[in-house]
Design a protein around this motif. Sequence first.
Motif, PDB file in Angstrom:
ATOM      1  N   PHE A  23       0.805  -1.213   0.000  1.00  0.00           N
ATOM      2  CA  PHE A  23       0.000   0.000   0.000  1.00  0.00           C
ATOM      3  C   PHE A  23       0.844   1.272   0.000  1.00  0.00           C
ATOM      4  O   PHE A  23       0.335   2.360   0.309  1.00  0.00           O
ATOM      5  N   ASP A  24       2.112   1.162  -0.337  1.00  0.00           N
ATOM      6  CA  ASP A  24       2.943   2.352  -0.478  1.00  0.00           C
ATOM      7  C   ASP A  24       2.450   3.167  -1.672  1.00  0.00           C
ATOM      8  O   ASP A  24       2.220   2.634  -2.757  1.00  0.00           O
ATOM      9  N   HIS A  25       2.289   4.475  -1.461  1.00  0.00           N
ATOM     10  CA  HIS A  25       1.852   5.392  -2.525  1.00  0.00           C
ATOM     11  C   HIS A  25       0.501   4.968  -3.118  1.00  0.00           C
ATOM     12  O   HIS A  25       0.220   5.211  -4.294  1.00  0.00           O
ATOM     13  N   TYR A  26      -0.328   4.331  -2.293  1.00  0.00           N
ATOM     14  CA  TYR A  26      -1.582   3.784  -2.791  1.00  0.00           C
ATOM     15  C   TYR A  26      -2.518   4.886  -3.296  1.00  0.00           C
ATOM     16  O   TYR A  26      -3.190   4.727  -4.326  1.00  0.00           O
ATOM     17  N   GLY A  27      -2.560   5.996  -2.563  1.00  0.00           N
ATOM     18  CA  GLY A  27      -3.440   7.088  -2.967  1.00  0.00           C
ATOM     19  C   GLY A  27      -3.089   7.643  -4.335  1.00  0.00           C
ATOM     20  O   GLY A  27      -3.972   7.964  -5.142  1.00  0.00           O
ATOM     21  N   GLU A  28      -1.807   7.745  -4.631  1.00  0.00           N
ATOM     22  CA  GLU A  28      -1.382   8.248  -5.936  1.00  0.00           C
ATOM     23  C   GLU A  28      -1.757   7.272  -7.045  1.00  0.00           C
ATOM     24  O   GLU A  28      -2.184   7.666  -8.135  1.00  0.00           O
ATOM     25  N   LEU A  29      -1.576   5.995  -6.766  1.00  0.00           N
ATOM     26  CA  LEU A  29      -1.887   4.986  -7.777  1.00  0.00           C
ATOM     27  C   LEU A  29      -3.386   4.879  -8.023  1.00  0.00           C
ATOM     28  O   LEU A  29      -3.822   4.605  -9.151  1.00  0.00           O
ATOM     29  N   LEU A  30      -4.180   5.106  -6.987  1.00  0.00           N
ATOM     30  CA  LEU A  30      -5.621   4.967  -7.111  1.00  0.00           C
ATOM     31  C   LEU A  30      -6.192   5.923  -8.156  1.00  0.00           C
ATOM     32  O   LEU A  30      -7.144   5.590  -8.866  1.00  0.00           O
ATOM     33  N   GLY A  31      -5.614   7.106  -8.248  1.00  0.00           N
ATOM     34  CA  GLY A  31      -6.101   8.075  -9.225  1.00  0.00           C
ATOM     35  C   GLY A  31      -5.812   7.706 -10.664  1.00  0.00           C
ATOM     36  O   GLY A  31      -6.350   8.326 -11.586  1.00  0.00           O
ATOM     37  N   LEU A  32      -4.985   6.683 -10.876  1.00  0.00           N
ATOM     38  CA  LEU A  32      -4.593   6.295 -12.230  1.00  0.00           C
ATOM     39  C   LEU A  32      -5.431   5.157 -12.798  1.00  0.00           C
ATOM     40  O   LEU A  32      -5.224   4.767 -13.953  1.00  0.00           O
ATOM     41  N   VAL A  33      -6.341   4.622 -11.990  1.00  0.00           N
ATOM     42  CA  VAL A  33      -7.075   3.434 -12.438  1.00  0.00           C
ATOM     43  C   VAL A  33      -8.578   3.687 -12.543  1.00  0.00           C
ATOM     44  O   VAL A  33      -9.376   2.759 -12.391  1.00  0.00           O
ATOM     45  N   GLN A  34      -8.965   4.911 -12.823  1.00  0.00           N
ATOM     46  CA  GLN A  34     -10.386   5.198 -12.948  1.00  0.00           C
ATOM     47  C   GLN A  34     -11.015   4.415 -14.095  1.00  0.00           C
ATOM     48  O   GLN A  34     -12.123   3.885 -13.969  1.00  0.00           O
ATOM     49  N   ASN A  35     -10.319   4.339 -15.233  1.00  0.00           N
ATOM     50  CA  ASN A  35     -10.827   3.548 -16.355  1.00  0.00           C
ATOM     51  C   ASN A  35     -10.971   2.081 -15.979  1.00  0.00           C
ATOM     52  O   ASN A  35     -11.939   1.411 -16.360  1.00  0.00           O
ATOM     53  N   SER A  36      -9.997   1.580 -15.219  1.00  0.00           N
ATOM     54  CA  SER A  36     -10.034   0.175 -14.826  1.00  0.00           C
ATOM     55  C   SER A  36     -11.205  -0.120 -13.896  1.00  0.00           C
ATOM     56  O   SER A  36     -11.879  -1.144 -14.025  1.00  0.00           O
ATOM     57  N   LEU A  37     -11.453   0.783 -12.939  1.00  0.00           N
ATOM     58  CA  LEU A  37     -12.571   0.581 -12.022  1.00  0.00           C
ATOM     59  C   LEU A  37     -13.905   0.636 -12.752  1.00  0.00           C
ATOM     60  O   LEU A  37     -14.828  -0.129 -12.456  1.00  0.00           O
ATOM     61  N   PHE A  38     -13.998   1.536 -13.728  1.00  0.00           N
ATOM     62  CA  PHE A  38     -15.222   1.622 -14.537  1.00  0.00           C
ATOM     63  C   PHE A  38     -15.405   0.351 -15.365  1.00  0.00           C
ATOM     64  O   PHE A  38     -16.504  -0.208 -15.458  1.00  0.00           O
ATOM     65  N   ALA A  39     -14.313  -0.142 -15.954  1.00  0.00           N
ATOM     66  CA  ALA A  39     -14.370  -1.395 -16.715  1.00  0.00           C
ATOM     67  C   ALA A  39     -14.754  -2.550 -15.809  1.00  0.00           C
ATOM     68  O   ALA A  39     -15.484  -3.462 -16.221  1.00  0.00           O
ATOM     69  N   GLY A  40     -14.287  -2.524 -14.556  1.00  0.00           N
ATOM     70  CA  GLY A  40     -14.643  -3.570 -13.611  1.00  0.00           C
ATOM     71  C   GLY A  40     -16.137  -3.605 -13.321  1.00  0.00           C
ATOM     72  O   GLY A  40     -16.722  -4.684 -13.171  1.00  0.00           O
ATOM     73  N   VAL A  41     -16.764  -2.437 -13.236  1.00  0.00           N
ATOM     74  CA  VAL A  41     -18.212  -2.377 -13.026  1.00  0.00           C
ATOM     75  C   VAL A  41     -18.942  -2.999 -14.211  1.00  0.00           C
ATOM     76  O   VAL A  41     -19.887  -3.788 -14.048  1.00  0.00           O
ATOM     77  N   LEU A  42     -18.502  -2.652 -15.417  1.00  0.00           N
ATOM     78  CA  LEU A  42     -19.132  -3.211 -16.613  1.00  0.00           C
ATOM     79  C   LEU A  42     -19.039  -4.738 -16.630  1.00  0.00           C
ATOM     80  O   LEU A  42     -20.014  -5.435 -16.905  1.00  0.00           O
ATOM     81  N   LEU A  43     -17.848  -5.234 -16.329  1.00  0.00           N
ATOM     82  CA  LEU A  43     -17.662  -6.675 -16.397  1.00  0.00           C
ATOM     83  C   LEU A  43     -18.339  -7.397 -15.242  1.00  0.00           C
ATOM     84  O   LEU A  43     -18.734  -8.558 -15.386  1.00  0.00           O
ATOM     85  N   GLY A  44     -18.479  -6.727 -14.103  1.00  0.00           N
ATOM     86  CA  GLY A  44     -19.242  -7.319 -13.019  1.00  0.00           C
ATOM     87  C   GLY A  44     -20.700  -7.513 -13.413  1.00  0.00           C
ATOM     88  O   GLY A  44     -21.301  -8.553 -13.129  1.00  0.00           O
ATOM     89  N   LEU A  45     -21.268  -6.509 -14.080  1.00  0.00           N
ATOM     90  CA  LEU A  45     -22.650  -6.615 -14.551  1.00  0.00           C
ATOM     91  C   LEU A  45     -22.793  -7.709 -15.597  1.00  0.00           C
ATOM     92  O   LEU A  45     -23.684  -8.555 -15.520  1.00  0.00           O
ATOM     93  N   VAL A  46     -21.910  -7.692 -16.589  1.00  0.00           N
ATOM     94  CA  VAL A  46     -21.992  -8.670 -17.676  1.00  0.00           C
ATOM     95  C   VAL A  46     -21.757 -10.086 -17.154  1.00  0.00           C
ATOM     96  O   VAL A  46     -22.524 -11.013 -17.437  1.00  0.00           O
TER      97      VAL A  46
END
Length: 309
Positions: A23-46
Amino acid sequence: MAGCALLADGAGGTGFWSQIINFDHYGELLGLVQNSLFAGVLLGLVGGLAGVFVVMRDLPFAVHGISELSFAGASAALLAGVNIVAGSIAGSLIAAGAIGLLGVRARDRNAVIGIIMPFGLGLGVLFLSLYKGRAANKFGILTGQIIAVSTPETAWLLGTSLVVLLALAIVWRPLTFASVDPEVAAARGVPVRALSLAFMLVLGLAVALCVQIVGALLVLSLLVTPAAAAARITASPLLLPVLSVVFALCAMEGGILLSLGGTVPVSPYVTTIAFALYLGCRLVAARRTARRPGARGPGSPRDAVRSHT
């Protein structure tokens, strides 16, 4: 000696566990995966919704067969330098169409899948062996690469997911009827064979989407495990898809968030969470049965829907 070295490395923050969860620098990395989190929602639904019919119609083997040709299509696209998602979708649709047309009966379907699987795997291995680019690209097709989802790839995922969700919404009721009791459905004028082929094509698109996340080797964790887990604790045809989607979303989003600080692909996190949810649901079902002597569990999704129709 090797074990002592591993423990020493772990104490210094560079060992085994730090490669898995960090979890080092986790906050900085979290801002870089917005597309991935959105894609995860889509694939969770599908994955959650399509998985209900995969389990109900006994198609886990078909999912695996389709994923092999999806892998071959993605590998061919990588070798040709074109869009990998498009190649994956093309391979999935070819496999799904072949299984739907040639495998009308379960025995025929399993034979067709058994033929397609090694063929697709062999083609994929051939194309990857001819590819001279980055090794990470090869590895990503097998194990998923959602952390690196780009904006164009997100657009592909969104468009394909909407097609799958719309198709499922249109055929949900007649497909449920045809899955529960195909003979009665056919007698009442439901186009059982056409619905079966249509669902196989929809399943092909769903497999292609999931391959982008967990890779061709572990696609069952999104299209089978969440629905199978939900079926252990509910016999409601309304609650079953809801829980399946919730479990798939937990596996996807939890897997992405846990993998963010590690150095291993996202797929082990997704599959581990999905498996843990399944075990938890089995334990809940076992405790319910133990408290009520002579009581039976919810059974299969097909039995659950039949009891409510």
